[in-house]
Write an enzyme that holds these catalytic residues in place. Structure first.
Site, PDB file in Angstrom:
ATOM      1  N   GLU A  30       0.828  -1.217   0.000  1.00 31.08           N
ATOM      2  CA  GLU A  30       0.000   0.000   0.000  1.00 31.08           C
ATOM      3  C   GLU A  30       0.856   1.258   0.000  1.00 31.08           C
ATOM      4  OE1 GLU A  30      -3.488   2.433   0.264  1.00 31.08           O
ATOM      5  OE2 GLU A  30      -3.058   0.458  -0.538  1.00 31.08           O
ATOM      6  N   THR A 137      -9.254  13.552 -10.740  1.00 34.79           N
ATOM      7  CA  THR A 137      -8.654  12.624  -9.769  1.00 34.79           C
ATOM      8  C   THR A 137      -9.316  11.251  -9.766  1.00 34.79           C
ATOM      9  OG1 THR A 137     -10.081  13.445  -8.003  1.00 34.79           O
ATOM     10  CG2 THR A 137      -7.912  14.479  -8.233  1.00 34.79           C
TER      11      THR A 137
END
Length: 164
Positions: A30, A137
């Site tokens: 991550e 985004t």
């Protein structure tokens, strides 16, 4: 400064790719930590985020360097191997384990963003030409408007405040 910015962008993108290639699964953690110029997993799970392939996509479109397509293909093969199930694509609980345990969750952004950037890196560059389109985004393409246009009523360049 353009050459300097491109050099920095290339180095950051290489780090994104190395996040994938530095694990036994070929799947990035991550996030990573850096200490004394060494990278290590900061979290061991992966939830299929798009940012690494997004960076590789932009570098490919900017430079045309086939290396970025090769990196993308390597990443995609690892995703097929470890994310794909009979009913969808799932994240991984620990990228350091081979085979990894799956998290049984398919994130909506995996389809909407991650796979979109994989598609775009392998299709013709005139598909969503970046001189005409920009991605928000959430990876939705928006048509670029000419600078003389605006959606704001009563706006003109002459009424624009001076910048210091």
């Amino acid at each position: 400064h353009k050459a300097e910015y491109l050099e920095v962008a290339a180095a950051i993108t290489k780090t994104c790719y190395r996040m994938y290639t530095s694990t036994v699964t070929g799947i990035a953690p991550e996030f990573v930590n850096f200490h004394d110029r060494r990278m290590s997993p900061g979290a061991h799970y992966n939830i299929q985020r798009p940012e690494a392939i997004e960076s590789i996509f932009y570098m490919y479109r900017k430079t045309g360097d086939e290396m970025y397509r090769e990196w993308a293909w390597t990443m995609f093969q690892s995703m097929v191997k470890h994310y794909k199930t009979d009913s969808g694509w799932v994240g991984i609980k620990d990228v350091r384990m081979s085979p990894p345990q799956k998290d049984n969750l398919m994130q909506s952004f995996f389809l909407a963003e991650t796979l979109k950037y994989f598609y775009l890196i392998f299709c013709d560059s005139d598909v969503i030409n970046l001189d005409e389109w920009v991605f928000n985004t959430e990876a939705h393409p928006l048509k670029v408007m000419a600078r003389t246009s605006t959606l704001v009523t009563g706006y003109s360049e002459a009424s624009r405040p001076a910048q210091n």
